[in-house]
Write an enzyme that holds these catalytic residues in place. Sequence first.
Site, mmCIF file in Angstrom:
data_model
loop_
_atom_site.group_PDB
_atom_site.id
_atom_site.type_symbol
_atom_site.label_atom_id
_atom_site.label_comp_id
_atom_site.label_asym_id
_atom_site.label_seq_id
_atom_site.Cartn_x
_atom_site.Cartn_y
_atom_site.Cartn_z
ATOM 1 N N ASP A 274 0.832 -1.196 0.000
ATOM 2 C CA ASP A 274 0.000 0.000 0.000
ATOM 3 C C ASP A 274 0.868 1.247 0.000
ATOM 4 O O ASP A 274 2.033 1.217 0.397
ATOM 5 C CB ASP A 274 -0.877 0.034 1.257
ATOM 6 C CG ASP A 274 -1.989 -1.001 1.228
ATOM 7 O OD1 ASP A 274 -2.213 -1.590 0.160
ATOM 8 O OD2 ASP A 274 -2.626 -1.219 2.280
ATOM 9 N N MET B 183 -7.685 8.640 10.264
ATOM 10 C CA MET B 183 -7.982 9.053 8.876
ATOM 11 C C MET B 183 -9.241 9.903 8.787
ATOM 12 O O MET B 183 -10.026 9.763 7.862
ATOM 13 C CB MET B 183 -8.122 7.816 7.982
ATOM 14 C CG MET B 183 -6.948 6.859 8.059
ATOM 15 S SD MET B 183 -7.265 5.246 7.284
ATOM 16 C CE MET B 183 -8.418 4.504 8.451
ATOM 17 N N LYS C 137 -3.678 1.548 -1.947
ATOM 18 C CA LYS C 137 -4.782 1.782 -1.020
ATOM 19 C C LYS C 137 -4.569 3.089 -0.271
ATOM 20 O O LYS C 137 -3.884 3.175 0.727
ATOM 21 C CB LYS C 137 -4.892 0.627 -0.024
ATOM 22 C CG LYS C 137 -5.193 -0.704 -0.654
ATOM 23 C CD LYS C 137 -6.648 -0.814 -1.054
ATOM 24 C CE LYS C 137 -7.544 -0.997 0.145
ATOM 25 N NZ LYS C 137 -8.946 -1.158 -0.239
#
Length: 503
Positions: free
Chosen positions: A37, A174, A59
């Site tokens: 990722d 996030m 990702k």
Amino acid sequence: MKKNGVVYLVGAGPGDPGLITQKGLKRLESCDALVYDSLASDCFLDKVPDHCRKIYAGKRAGAHSMKQEEINRLLVDLAQEGLNVVRLKGGDPFVFGRGGEEISALLKAEIPFEVVPGVTSAVAALSMAGIPVTHRAVSRSFHVMTGHTVSENGTLPPDFDSFAKLSGTLVFLMGLFNLPLIVNGLIKNGKPACTPAAVIENGTLPQQRTVRGTLADIEERAKQAEIKSPAIIVAGDVAALDFSSTINLPLKGCRIGITGTDSFTARFNQELLSLGAITDSVLTLSIQSSRLGDEMKEVYKELRTYSWLILTSANAVREFFAGLLEGGYDLRSLGGIKFAVIGKGTESELLKSGFHADYIPERYQVKDLAQGLISRLTKEERLLIPRSAGGSPELNLAFDEAGVYYDDKVLYEVVLKEKEQEHMEKSLAPLHYLTFASASGVDAFFQREKALSLPVSLKVVCIGDITAKALSSYGREADLIASVYSVSGLTEVICQDWCRKKE
């Protein structure tokens, strides 16, 4: 029928490359395929074997280059080819990493797998910011929610009210884009506006920044500080605490680009990170060995005819002794030979093979080595110089002028190691320093980037005059030159310059 390979789901940790587990590194170092990722540190790409197939899964929030179903299928397909696969994921595979979905696909296809846990940013980023997730008499629990669980019409998830009412520390991963929604949701569901809060950018990395406040003002404070993703939001009484490290590392905030072989890069990277620097592997070189070529085979047969063995790099030491043993010889073949080396690194590598250097010049330069040896030689003595194909001609010129009898043999060649990396101009932009450890590295860099002009603000550091001279041939002068030919020498000259800059 081909036997299936194994898939290892490895947590890369929260960002700081030093926080991956030893087990995770071991899996990287022996895998046949790497599916990674953008959340994983780029330096991990250098840890895999040369034959490893590297596949970017991309990702990242809002910019997935692969759908999850495609990644699941890819892992199964690679394993069915008989490959041992590492699926490298930021943080821990099971903390919002969708590791469970990938394992479900592997189970269905009867692919063997192993999970290697990783350090999650939900704890690590807070720790590095001096915020304990729990603290006696302040917080007895912590709770983690993904900041992505907000619907397209801007509403909070159905269970947010229950989450907001929990005691202890609330952590949102996030969720920077949804900071206003999260803050308002917490206050609406009973959290006092005076509740301490914090936003942590680039958690665990040297460029980490932390903004503290309360739920009433954290949004404005984060906006004024221009905090950007990736960032973590913290709400709870512990956010008012500050147990940040009191150690002031000399290279904190300094970003350094490294060019060199895997061996050099690993040692240099380790030393720089220990001093607080941010490191980027800009260009990696590999050793293309000729230690068992026809020339070197003949040399090993005739070792008894030489009186001095001159080794100008740690790579030369490793390659020479590996060829000696692989060719069916041993240390007894070197019984009558004296050793001359350049630099502490070469001297240290020679000692690992069981020999002390008989001569090492005070200044670690080819010219000084040649002059010092010439004064010690008799006319009958014969020298062997096994080294890189791009070795400095200064040694040859000095010996030729003095009438010294020597054999200069190509032991290996330093070549560019192909790897996936972003555009060079983009990778150089944030750097404060770019380092070169050899003339071969300079040549490889500029031959690959023929039209590239190095930024004026970027300081270029070379490991000695020969490397600096190679740089000069491409129209750029070295800003700093390490007089000591070693990792420590390069580190010292950068530390001195960076400290002056901060004064």
